[in-house]
Design a protein around this motif. Structure first.
Motif, PDB file in Angstrom:
ATOM      1  N   UNK A 202      -3.172  53.714 -26.578  1.00 23.88           N
ATOM      2  CA  UNK A 202      -3.563  53.377 -25.222  1.00 23.88           C
ATOM      3  C   UNK A 202      -2.919  52.038 -24.853  1.00 23.88           C
ATOM      4  N   UNK A 203      -2.187  51.971 -23.778  1.00 18.66           N
ATOM      5  CA  UNK A 203      -1.515  50.727 -23.441  1.00 18.66           C
ATOM      6  C   UNK A 203      -2.428  49.794 -22.655  1.00 18.66           C
ATOM      7  N   UNK A 204      -1.965  48.555 -22.492  1.00 20.14           N
ATOM      8  CA  UNK A 204      -2.766  47.537 -21.806  1.00 20.14           C
ATOM      9  C   UNK A 204      -3.031  47.892 -20.359  1.00 20.14           C
TER      10      UNK A 204
ATOM     11  N   UNK B 185       6.819  28.985 -25.631  1.00 19.54           N
ATOM     12  CA  UNK B 185       8.071  29.726 -25.461  1.00 19.54           C
ATOM     13  C   UNK B 185       8.057  31.044 -26.201  1.00 19.54           C
ATOM     14  N   UNK B 186       7.552  31.036 -27.435  1.00 22.86           N
ATOM     15  CA  UNK B 186       7.463  32.271 -28.217  1.00 22.86           C
ATOM     16  C   UNK B 186       6.541  33.266 -27.514  1.00 22.86           C
ATOM     17  N   UNK B 187       5.432  32.777 -26.993  1.00 23.01           N
ATOM     18  CA  UNK B 187       4.489  33.640 -26.287  1.00 23.01           C
ATOM     19  C   UNK B 187       5.135  34.267 -25.049  1.00 23.01           C
ATOM     20  N   UNK B 188       5.893  33.480 -24.306  1.00 25.79           N
ATOM     21  CA  UNK B 188       6.559  34.010 -23.115  1.00 25.79           C
ATOM     22  C   UNK B 188       7.603  35.053 -23.494  1.00 25.79           C
ATOM     23  N   UNK B 189       8.332  34.801 -24.565  1.00 27.62           N
ATOM     24  CA  UNK B 189       9.312  35.783 -25.022  1.00 27.62           C
ATOM     25  C   UNK B 189       8.625  37.071 -25.455  1.00 27.62           C
ATOM     26  N   UNK B 190       7.487  36.942 -26.127  1.00 32.14           N
ATOM     27  CA  UNK B 190       6.726  38.114 -26.580  1.00 32.14           C
ATOM     28  C   UNK B 190       6.313  38.972 -25.383  1.00 32.14           C
ATOM     29  N   UNK B 191       5.802  38.312 -24.338  1.00 34.45           N
ATOM     30  CA  UNK B 191       5.323  39.039 -23.157  1.00 34.45           C
ATOM     31  C   UNK B 191       6.459  39.659 -22.361  1.00 34.45           C
ATOM     32  N   UNK B 192       7.674  39.115 -22.500  1.00 37.39           N
ATOM     33  CA  UNK B 192       8.801  39.629 -21.711  1.00 37.39           C
ATOM     34  C   UNK B 192       9.432  40.876 -22.333  1.00 37.39           C
ATOM     35  N   UNK B 193       8.982  41.262 -23.507  1.00 36.03           N
ATOM     36  CA  UNK B 193       9.538  42.452 -24.146  1.00 36.03           C
ATOM     37  C   UNK B 193       9.175  43.698 -23.340  1.00 36.03           C
ATOM     38  N   UNK B 194      10.139  44.585 -23.147  1.00 37.01           N
ATOM     39  CA  UNK B 194       9.817  45.828 -22.405  1.00 37.01           C
ATOM     40  C   UNK B 194       8.855  46.692 -23.213  1.00 37.01           C
ATOM     41  N   UNK B 195       8.019  47.459 -22.530  1.00 39.60           N
ATOM     42  CA  UNK B 195       7.074  48.319 -23.254  1.00 39.60           C
ATOM     43  C   UNK B 195       7.810  49.351 -24.104  1.00 39.60           C
ATOM     44  N   UNK B 196       7.215  49.676 -25.220  1.00 32.65           N
ATOM     45  CA  UNK B 196       7.808  50.669 -26.118  1.00 32.65           C
ATOM     46  C   UNK B 196       7.616  52.059 -25.514  1.00 32.65           C
ATOM     47  N   UNK B 197       8.587  52.925 -25.683  1.00 28.05           N
ATOM     48  CA  UNK B 197       8.440  54.287 -25.143  1.00 28.05           C
ATOM     49  C   UNK B 197       7.227  54.999 -25.760  1.00 28.05           C
ATOM     50  N   UNK B 198       6.463  55.641 -24.922  1.00 21.42           N
ATOM     51  CA  UNK B 198       5.286  56.373 -25.386  1.00 21.42           C
ATOM     52  C   UNK B 198       4.066  55.500 -25.578  1.00 21.42           C
ATOM     53  N   UNK B 199       4.162  54.193 -25.269  1.00 20.10           N
ATOM     54  CA  UNK B 199       3.014  53.301 -25.464  1.00 20.10           C
ATOM     55  C   UNK B 199       2.184  53.221 -24.213  1.00 20.10           C
TER      56      UNK B 199
END
Length: 119
Positions: free
Chosen positions: A1-3, A105-119
């Protein structure tokens, strides 16, 4: 289940959680301000206020809101600050502020990742 699905599923719970958090911050801030202006003395507040950061970090981790790195950072910072206030750790926060910039900065980079397919 995604966010996104979780956020859409529980708007009332999210609103109630934000209201509770806001009311708690309002009370804590008022007590801290009154203590700062010597209206009364709250040594427990001065010692344990960083536990608010721990609680916010745990809430982020449990609620799966935002980056888990931000939640872990809040838990770590709050724990270290409380340990310092109790005399168990000897470090100065002003010496470690660049680490918090790095974590942001690490947190912002983490959040900028595109969602994984099927998530």
């Amino acid at each position: 289940m995604n966010r996104l699905h979780l956020a859409a599923q529980t708007p009332l719970r999210r609103s109630a959680r934000h209201m509770l958090l806001g009311a708690g911050l309002l009370v804590a801030g008022t007590l801290a301000l009154l203590d700062q202006h010597r209206v009364f003395d709250l040594p427990l507040l001065q010692t344990f206020w960083p536990l608010v950061l721990v609680m916010l970090g745990v809430a982020r981790l449990v609620g799966h809101e935002g980056s888990p790195i931000a939640g872990l950072a809040m838990v770590l910072i709050g724990s270290l600050m409380t340990a310092r206030n109790l005399g168990y750790a000897g470090f100065a926060m002003h010496e470690w502020w660049p680490a918090f910039v790095i974590l942001g900065g690490v947190s912002m980079l983490w959040r900028s990742q595109p969602p994984k397919p099927g998530a």
